[in-house]
Design an enzyme around this catalytic site. Structure first.
Site, short mmCIF file in Angstrom:
data_model
loop_
_atom_site.label_atom_id
_atom_site.label_comp_id
_atom_site.label_asym_id
_atom_site.label_seq_id
_atom_site.Cartn_x
_atom_site.Cartn_y
_atom_site.Cartn_z
N CYS A 1 0.85 -1.18 0.00
CA CYS A 1 0.00 0.00 0.00
C CYS A 1 0.89 1.23 0.00
O CYS A 1 1.85 1.30 0.76
CB CYS A 1 -0.88 -0.02 1.25
SG CYS A 1 -2.00 1.38 1.36
N HIS B 1 -8.91 -4.03 -2.22
CA HIS B 1 -7.94 -3.25 -1.43
C HIS B 1 -8.34 -1.76 -1.41
O HIS B 1 -8.36 -1.14 -0.35
CB HIS B 1 -6.53 -3.44 -2.01
CG HIS B 1 -5.47 -2.63 -1.31
ND1 HIS B 1 -4.48 -3.20 -0.55
CD2 HIS B 1 -5.27 -1.29 -1.27
CE1 HIS B 1 -3.72 -2.22 -0.05
NE2 HIS B 1 -4.16 -1.06 -0.49
N GLU B 2 -8.66 -1.23 -2.58
CA GLU B 2 -9.02 0.20 -2.65
C GLU B 2 -10.36 0.46 -1.98
O GLU B 2 -10.55 1.48 -1.33
CB GLU B 2 -9.07 0.68 -4.11
CG GLU B 2 -7.74 0.58 -4.85
CD GLU B 2 -6.56 1.16 -4.09
OE1 GLU B 2 -6.74 2.18 -3.40
OE2 GLU B 2 -5.47 0.58 -4.16
N HIS C 1 -10.09 1.06 1.59
CA HIS C 1 -9.68 2.44 1.93
C HIS C 1 -10.88 3.36 2.12
O HIS C 1 -10.89 4.17 3.05
CB HIS C 1 -8.80 3.04 0.83
CG HIS C 1 -7.35 2.67 0.93
ND1 HIS C 1 -6.57 2.98 2.02
CD2 HIS C 1 -6.52 2.01 0.08
CE1 HIS C 1 -5.33 2.55 1.83
NE2 HIS C 1 -5.27 1.94 0.66
ZN ZN Z 1 -3.65 0.96 -0.13
#
Ligand code: ZN
Length: 199
Positions: A110, A152-153, A156
């Site tokens: 990341c 993954h995004e 966030h």
């Molecule tokens: Zn990330």
């Protein structure tokens, strides 16, 4: 324009981000700047909170996964590589509707957690609803590495980081490195922004 990337320890990375509408001021420019910033940092995905904006926006370009040196053993099937080549997308107000399949392991990193990479378990298939940069609504299903980058995004914009998904043991092993990042003891090859807690 290259934006500084917010790193671990900044509370903006822990916010559940807010939806935006097409009148969000400076949206086109923000998207452009996020792509510039992501490419400069050699990332394949970047979420708005990583540039300090707690809004439901992330971008992806999976093309680097499809670029393999000739002497390298390709990690993915030709079909997967074709899918990743040129997979450049903007996701606004995304909502994962479904995640399915048996969890598999992929080594994640990341831009907000420089120099740490760990294997993370996630389900392989997702169905996601989102708006593109023209505010056209889509409902798509993805699998493999593309689904992985999206997951993954997506984390966030929900205030989650991949390190949250590690076992307590693994998390303990990297806790020293994480607190170093939060204290600003980092070396990244791109511009970062250190969080300054108000005293
Ligand atoms: Zn990330």
């Amino acid at each position: 324009m290259i934006l500084p990337i917010v790193v671990y320890g900044d509370p903006v990375l822990r916010k559940v981000c807010s939806a935006i509408d097409k009148n969000y001021e400076g949206l086109d420019e923000l998207i452009k700047n996020m792509f510039d910033t992501m490419y400069k940092a050699n990332g394949v995905g970047l979420a708005a909170p990583q540039v300090g904006k707690p809004i439901r926006l992330f971008i992806i370009d999976a093309t680097p996964f499809s670029e393999v040196d000739e002497d390298e053993e390709p990690e993915y099937t030709p079909e997967q590589m074709k899918q990743m080549n040129g997979f450049k997308k903007v996701f606004i107000n995304a909502r994962i509707l479904e995640e399915e399949g048996e969890e598999w392991k992929f080594n994640e990193g990341c831009l907000s957690i420089p120099k740490i990479r760990e294997d993370v378990m996630r389900q392989p298939n997702i169905t996601i609803e989102y708006y593109d940069e023209h505010f056209k609504k889509h409902t798509d299903t993805y699998d493999g590495v593309i689904a992985r980058v999206i997951q993954h995004e997506y984390d966030h914009i929900e205030g989650r980081l991949f390190t949250d998904r590690l076992s307590p043991f693994k998390r303990k092993l990297i806790s020293g490195k994480l607190s170093d990042i939060a204290k600003g003891k980092i070396t990244a090859d791109y511009k970062t922004k250190l969080y300054q807690a108000k005293k």
